[in-house]
Enzyme design. Structure first.
Site, PDB file in Angstrom:
ATOM      1  N   ASP A  17     -36.831  63.606  50.850  1.00 17.07           N
ATOM      2  CA  ASP A  17     -36.071  62.762  50.501  1.00 17.07           C
ATOM      3  C   ASP A  17     -35.015  62.707  51.679  1.00 17.07           C
ATOM      4  O   ASP A  17     -34.875  63.541  52.595  1.00 17.07           O
ATOM      5  CB  ASP A  17     -35.537  62.903  49.189  1.00 17.07           C
ATOM      6  N   ASP A  19     -31.251  60.474  51.347  1.00 19.47           N
ATOM      7  CA  ASP A  19     -29.801  60.599  50.849  1.00 19.47           C
ATOM      8  C   ASP A  19     -29.912  61.554  49.908  1.00 19.47           C
ATOM      9  O   ASP A  19     -30.297  61.833  48.874  1.00 19.47           O
ATOM     10  CB  ASP A  19     -29.485  59.486  50.253  1.00 19.47           C
TER      11      ASP A  19
END
Length: 216
Positions: A17, A19
């Site tokens: 991922d 952020d």
């Protein structure tokens, strides 16, 4: 456009991922949503409280039900693109060393954001960019659906059992689990339910991530 690697270049793969996992964008998200709220005459704190737990279209339905959601989204995209150009971003401690230490082709990004913003943030933080970025435009259903992670596996030519997911938030953890992958949780003080391992920060996980990819 996604790059499909027809011949696997590694036995194991890691999908990150962005952020909250590789880049600390929490302050940026708060500023963007505050600016968005001001555009529509709404309370920034209330908007951000809702936005933290819902996707944008769901946020609009709660905080601005009388507004055109397409117009709401257009303003949000405008503000997010502006923030990529002018905002201050910081990679999490250890992110650069980890990504540069991984074999080429052994890792990808799986994000609920858009690839052009990810590339902009990576350029600002001097992080390397992989060949494969699965973004919000690549799948019809985002996290917690397994679709983004399954597409990443397809792109690198891997089976789910060969893949490690590194996530910070519950929707991403659930997406990885539903895809049948190993899921490690980072950058949060308390583990998200279901994660196979938990690390309070990314640097603590780096050696184990490198070992997973190498098969050791």
């Amino acid at each position: 456009m996604l790059t499909i690697q027809r011949t696997p270049t590694a036995r194991r793969y890691v999908f990150f991922d962005v952020d909250g996992t590789l880049i600390d964008a929490l302050d940026n998200q708060r500023r963007v949503w505050a600016a968005w709220a001001m555009r529509f005459g709404l309370d920034p704190e209330e908007v951000y409280r809702v936005a933290l737990r819902t996707r944008p279209m769901e946020t609009f339905a709660v905080v601005a039900p009388d507004r055109d959601p397409r117009a709401c989204l257009a303003v949000l995209h405008e503000l997010e693109d502006q923030d990529v150009r002018s905002g201050v971003y910081k990679a999490f401690d250890g992110a650069s060393e980890l990504l540069n230490g991984l074999p080429p082709g052994s890792w990808a990004l799986v994000t609920s954001n858009y690839a052009h913003r990810v590339r902009g943030r990576f350029a600002r933080t001097r992080l390397p960019v992989p060949a494969v970025i699965v973004d919000a435009a690549a799948v019809e259903h985002g996290k917690p659906s397994p679709a983004p992670y399954l597409l990443a596996a397809e792109c690198v030519g891997a089976a789910p059992a060969q893949c490690l997911v590194v996530e910070d938030a519950p929707p991403g953890v659930q997406a990885g689990l539903r895809a049948g992958m190993t899921v490690w949780n980072v950058n949060v003080p308390v583990a998200v339910a279901g994660a196979h391992q938990h690390f309070t920060d990314l640097r603590d996980a780096a050696d184990d991530i490198l070992a997973f990819v190498s098969g050791s």
